[in-house]
Design an enzyme around this catalytic site. Structure first.
Site, PDB file in Angstrom:
ATOM      1  N   TYR A 182       0.832  -1.203   0.000  1.00 17.53           N
ATOM      2  CA  TYR A 182       0.000   0.000   0.000  1.00 17.53           C
ATOM      3  C   TYR A 182       0.868   1.254   0.000  1.00 17.53           C
ATOM      4  O   TYR A 182       0.663   2.159  -0.821  1.00 17.53           O
ATOM      5  CB  TYR A 182      -0.927  -0.011   1.212  1.00 17.53           C
ATOM      6  CG  TYR A 182      -1.936   1.118   1.196  1.00 17.53           C
ATOM      7  CD1 TYR A 182      -3.016   1.080   0.323  1.00 17.53           C
ATOM      8  CD2 TYR A 182      -1.807   2.216   2.037  1.00 17.53           C
ATOM      9  CE1 TYR A 182      -3.948   2.110   0.291  1.00 17.53           C
ATOM     10  CE2 TYR A 182      -2.731   3.249   2.014  1.00 17.53           C
ATOM     11  CZ  TYR A 182      -3.801   3.186   1.137  1.00 17.53           C
ATOM     12  OH  TYR A 182      -4.705   4.213   1.103  1.00 17.53           O
ATOM     13  N   LYS A 186       1.071   3.947  -3.112  1.00 14.33           N
ATOM     14  CA  LYS A 186       0.601   5.325  -2.924  1.00 14.33           C
ATOM     15  C   LYS A 186       1.760   6.328  -3.012  1.00 14.33           C
ATOM     16  O   LYS A 186       1.567   7.456  -3.488  1.00 14.33           O
ATOM     17  CB  LYS A 186      -0.129   5.455  -1.592  1.00 14.33           C
ATOM     18  CG  LYS A 186      -1.468   4.717  -1.554  1.00 14.33           C
ATOM     19  CD  LYS A 186      -2.436   5.242  -2.603  1.00 14.33           C
ATOM     20  CE  LYS A 186      -3.820   4.644  -2.454  1.00 14.33           C
ATOM     21  NZ  LYS A 186      -4.795   5.186  -3.439  1.00 14.33           N
TER      22      LYS A 186
END
Length: 281
Positions: A182, A186
């Site tokens: 993640y 991002k």
């Protein structure tokens, strides 16, 4: 552990949103064509509501056809006369993305704002993170964002104007354990934002990223329910002592898409209640 209250309308606090935007401070957005990925629920749905309040024409893309149909019906019932079209597609399919963008361009004649919002969470210990999980997070959060930005960007460069807002995360700017895929995806979205901003600015485009902290959605509710998120610890760790609301991210998107933010470009705007500022011990 405290219970996280269920939101009455699938992750959107409509009353609070109306309180924020009912006076229409962003009149320059009226009539603009706004393409929203992940627009059927959560933050994307709140964005659709916020831009609808301000008279925008909407194109909502999502993989969930049922929620898309529901969102379209609700928006048209609440704002009679609003133009809302929907596209069922996965942002990981570059051909489907291109076809959806082409359809919206053909329908409305232009695309003024891309809210590149669709994404997933990935919260697993790194030693247990399967290659398929890693690929899924990168494919949706990064590749999907790129496909949408590139396809819409081609149209915006040709028309000489446009705003792209990529939904990153505070975890694209700070690290956390058990979020390797993640955080990596991002952080890449933040850097993609910066590259596109400097590359496309001479053509009249602005590209920025929204970097929310913990926002109460069906996703965070599910993480709490399955024991993958400690709600009490989360609130204690957040200086604001609460989760963010979807309408707060949506109103930030309104500002960044409007002429009020005309000189803001290439930035990742963090909205996390002070989480990433606080050195917690």
């Amino acid at each position: 552990m405290s219970d996280v209250p269920q939101q009455a309308q699938q992750d959107i606090d409509a009353h609070a949103l109306h309180e924020q935007v009912q006076y229409k401070n962003f009149s320059d957005l009226a009539g603009k064509v706004v393409f929203i990925t992940g627009g059927a629920s959560g933050i994307g749905r709140a964005m659709a509501e916020a831009f609808a309040v301000n008279g925008a024409r909407l194109a909502l893309l999502d993989i969930n056809a049922g929620l898309l149909e529901k969102a379209q019906a609700e928006l048209q019932a609440t704002y009679p006369g609003i133009e809302v079209t929907t596209c069922v597609a996965s942002i990981t399919d570059e051909v489907a993305v291109e076809n959806a963008v082409a359809d919206v361009q053909a329908l409305f004649g232009r695309i003024d704002v891309l809210l590149n919002n669709a994404g997933i969470s990935m919260n697993k210990p790194t030693l247990e993170l399967a290659p398929a999980d890693w690929r899924r997070a990168i494919d949706i959060n990064l590749n999907g964002a790129f496909y949408c930005a590139q396809s819409v960007g081609r149209r915006m460069v040709a028309q000489g104007s446009g705003v792209i807002l990529n939904t990153a995360s505070m975890y694209g700017t700070v690290a956390a354990p058990e979020r390797a895929a993640y955080c990596a995806s991002k952080a890449a979205v933040v850097m993609l934002t910066k590259v596109l901003a400097v590359e496309w600015a001479p053509s009249g485009l602005r590209v920025n990223a929204l970097a929310p902290g913990y926002v109460q959605t069906a996703l965070t509710d599910e993480l709490v329910r399955t024991g993958r998120m400690d709600y009490d610890a989360l609130i204690k760790r957040t200086p604001a002592r609460r989760l963010g609301k979807t309408h707060e991210v949506a109103t930030l998107a309104l500002f960044l898409a409007s002429d009020s933010a005309a000189y803001i470009n290439g930035q990742a705007i963090v909205a996390d209640g002070g989480w990433s500022t606080y050195s917690y011990i």
